[in-house]
Enzyme design. Structure first.
Site, PDB file in Angstrom:
ATOM      1  N   GLU A 438      -2.859   7.807  -2.119  1.00 16.50           N
ATOM      2  CA  GLU A 438      -1.690   7.873  -1.240  1.00 16.50           C
ATOM      3  C   GLU A 438      -1.107   6.486  -0.988  1.00 16.50           C
ATOM      4  O   GLU A 438       0.099   6.328  -0.857  1.00 16.50           O
ATOM      5  CB  GLU A 438      -2.076   8.547   0.080  1.00 16.50           C
ATOM      6  CG  GLU A 438      -0.967   8.698   1.099  1.00 16.50           C
ATOM      7  CD  GLU A 438       0.164   9.641   0.667  1.00 16.50           C
ATOM      8  OE1 GLU A 438       0.089  10.245  -0.423  1.00 16.50           O
ATOM      9  OE2 GLU A 438       1.133   9.764   1.435  1.00 16.50           O
ATOM     10  N   THR A 549      16.431  14.099  -3.588  1.00 12.74           N
ATOM     11  CA  THR A 549      15.097  13.502  -3.460  1.00 12.74           C
ATOM     12  C   THR A 549      13.979  14.536  -3.593  1.00 12.74           C
ATOM     13  O   THR A 549      12.809  14.183  -3.635  1.00 12.74           O
ATOM     14  CB  THR A 549      14.980  12.702  -2.138  1.00 12.74           C
ATOM     15  OG1 THR A 549      13.838  11.851  -2.226  1.00 12.74           O
ATOM     16  CG2 THR A 549      14.887  13.635  -0.932  1.00 12.74           C
TER      17      THR A 549
HETATM   18  C1  DMJ Z   1       9.151  15.280  -1.318  1.00 12.97           C
HETATM   19  O1  DMJ Z   1       9.418  16.202  -0.325  1.00 12.97           O
HETATM   20  C2  DMJ Z   1      10.329  14.375  -1.560  1.00 12.97           C
HETATM   21  O2  DMJ Z   1      10.185  13.711  -2.769  1.00 12.97           O
HETATM   22  C3  DMJ Z   1      10.497  13.354  -0.467  1.00 12.97           C
HETATM   23  O3  DMJ Z   1      11.537  12.447  -0.747  1.00 12.97           O
HETATM   24  C4  DMJ Z   1       9.214  12.574  -0.303  1.00 12.97           C
HETATM   25  N1  DMJ Z   1       8.057  13.408  -0.135  1.00 12.97           N
HETATM   26  C5  DMJ Z   1       7.877  14.559  -1.002  1.00 12.97           C
HETATM   27  C6  DMJ Z   1       7.065  14.310  -2.253  1.00 12.97           C
HETATM   28  O4  DMJ Z   1       6.070  13.389  -2.191  1.00 12.97           O
END
Ligand code: DMJ
Length: 562
Positions: A438, A549
């Site tokens: 992580e 994202t």
């Molecule tokens: C997802 O929900 C998206 O990529 C977000 O921007 C960050 N966290 C998670 C994946 O790790």
């Protein structure tokens, strides 16, 4: 962004939507109704979205959004004709090994979906060890996060029957009349993004209608003195409660900040990760997101950097913590992607991205003793030599931005992108499972490894393979496919269990225990990016699409298309 999953219930209600943006809501509602039959419209409809967005002011009771045009209708056929490539590509010129690897990833997606469908359909995620569903507290009563997150991946992989199963669930069981506290950010990136992408890929009106209805429910979050939304929104049935719009007891539509966020502040990666999705809703919504940039441009930035916490009341920074990982990450991503999605018209976004990257490079990019380039975090001027897994998306982002840079900077940014991606790859190869932790550190003799017990887990995150995918597309260096295949093998070995895929608690042991959670972003992002890594470049071509994202593809506005 990476947010503690503390229950929103712990947050203090700090702000009730003071003034109902009624007209704005009516527009969204009308458009949602009109989305039902096939829509045909005059040429120029997508340009109208852009134009509407530029003109729009945040609507309040004092200055309501003016309804001067006929309600927006989207010409889907015209949009499809404007694409440069068929969405699933032409399957030209691929070698058998690449095809076989892609088929393996497709099989993994089918396995992840089938188990979710069998044991958890309608819940948000699958718990693959206990073979049950998980609901959680991020989505305010909304269900089916995995269904909505998986739709476009199923479609792109030509898993037709599975796509139909998912669509049927959205049509028959996806209920938006829920009452609960949701993360504006998570609902936007997963649900709004997933529905919009499913609509653009398939033209099925049900997805458009649901996206618009949901968009309407998110609007009260923007009713703050600055227009910067708060992080938590109550998705309650706003239309039934007039009292709620004036802060009434029922609380529908009220928004507030995360209890744990510094002094009621809003989070950069949350309010900075709305633009792509809201642009597609903006003709209908009056584009409240536009105010966000105004505030950010006005406020002074320490050393040109953007801290992660901002007060939605004063528009000032609340704390000087800067990170390209959790809490900051997708704000930067959405700047360069706004530029790309606008067909390179949104020069404000480009300028903000360029300036932010310059400041990041100047103050945060470092090289370890062993020669690995990394991006540190910054706490009031002091560097924390740590990189989160989330920050590994930045290799792909910087590569994507490099193509847009001034001629003399292009090569520099491509090298920086490759170096960061290499560092993230190192964080995988230095573990026993070949999956990355992580967070990893570059201090006390440590290089690209987690030093704290609490940072050793891997929850099926996509950021590293996301960067492999972009670097592959932009350089065609075969090592990126090789690295992606290493991840496939590691996932199969350590994360695949009898009824799905699970995260693991420690990447530094060959016999890790499982966390019993198949995250929805594993289907939306990790498997999609892996599949694209082993696809030809014309599958969801970067000329036609930007990925939000959560890896949901949203179309570039080709302004030159006829
Ligand atoms: C997802 O929900 C998206 O990529 C977000 O921007 C960050 N966290 C998670 C994946 O790790």
């Amino acid at each position: 962004t990476d947010l503690p999953r503390s229950p929103p219930a712990a947050a203090e209600p700090r702000h009730a939507s003071p003034a109902a943006p009624r007209r704005l809501r009516e527009k969204l509602r009308t458009a949602a109704r009109m989305a039902a039959p096939p829509a045909h419209t005059a040429p120029g409809s997508r340009q109208q979205v852009q134009g509407g967005e530029r003109r729009a002011q945040p609507a309040t009771e004092e200055s309501p959004a003016r309804e001067t045009r006929a309600p927006f209708r989207f010409d889907y056929e015209r949009f499809r004709r404007s694409l440069r490539h068929p969405v699933r590509g032409r399957r030209a010129g691929e070698d058998p090994e690449t095809r076989a690897r892609r088929m393996k990833i497709k099989e993994m997606m089918k396995f992840a979906w089938d188990n979710y469908r069998q044991y958890a359909l309608g819940k948000n995620e699958l718990r693959p060890l206990s073979r049950t569903g998980h609901i959680g507290n991020m989505f305010g009563g909304l269900r089916g996060a995995t269904v909505v997150d998986a739709l476009d991946t199923l479609y792109i992989m030509e898993l037709e029957q599975e796509f139909q199963e998912a669509k049927k669930w959205v049509e028959e069981s996806f209920d938006l009349n829920v009452n609960g506290e949701a993360s504006l950010f998570e609902v936007n990136i997963r649900y709004v993004g997933g529905l919009l992408a499913a609509y653009y890929l398939t033209g099925e009106e049900v997805f458009r209608r649901k996206a618009l209805e949901l968009g309407e429910k998110l609007l009260p979050a923007f009713n703050t003195p600055t227009g910067i939304p708060r992080g938590v929104i109550n998705l309650g049935r706003q239309e039934t409660s007039s009292a709620a719009w004036h802060g009434g007891a029922e609380g529908f539509g009220m928004s507030w900040s995360w209890g744990w966020a510094s002094a009621g502040s809003s989070i950069l990666a949350e309010f900075g990760t709305l633009h792509l999705e809201f642009l597609h809703l903006s003709e209908l919504s009056g584009s409240p997101v536009m105010n966000i940039r105004k505030v950010l441009n006005r406020v002074e930035k320490p050393q040109g950097l953007y801290p992660n916490f901002l007060s939605p009341v004063t528009g000032n920074w609340v704390q000087h913590h800067v990170s390209i990982g959790g809490l900051g990450d997708s704000f930067y991503e959405y700047l360069i992607k706004s530029w790309l999605m606008s067909d390179r018209k949104d020069s404000e976004a480009k300028r903000m991205y360029d300036e932010a990257l310059e400041a990041i490079e100047k103050h945060l990019v470092k090289k370890s003793a062993g020669g690995l380039t990394y991006i540190a975090e910054w706490r009031g001027g002091i560097l924390d030599h740590k990189m989160g897994h989330l920050a590994c998306f930045s290799g792909g982002m910087i590569a994507l931005g490099a193509e847009q840079a001034a001629e003399e900077r292009k090569q520099h940014y491509m090298s920086l992108a490759a170096e960061i991606t290499n560092t993230c790859h190192e964080s995988y190869t230095r573990s026993d499972t070949k999956l990355g932790p992580e967070a990893f550190r570059f201090d006390a003799g440590s290089e690209a490894m987690a030093t704290r017990l609490s940072e050793r887990y891997y929850i099926l995150r996509p950021e590293v393979v996301e960067s492999y995918m972009y670097l592959w597309r932009l350089t065609h260096d075969p090592k990126y496919r090789q690295w992606g295949w290493e991840v496939v093998k590691a996932l199969e070995k350590h994360c695949r269990v009898e009824a799905g895929f699970s995260g693991i608690r420690d990447v530094y042991t060959t016999t890790p225990t499982h966390d019993n959670m198949q995250q929805s972003f594993f289907l939306a992002e990790t498997l999609k990016y892996l599949y694209l890594l082993f696809s030809e470049d014309d599958v969801l071509s970067l000329h036609d699409w930007v990925f939000n994202t959560e890896a949901h593809p949203l179309p570039v506005n080709h302004t030159d298309s006829k």
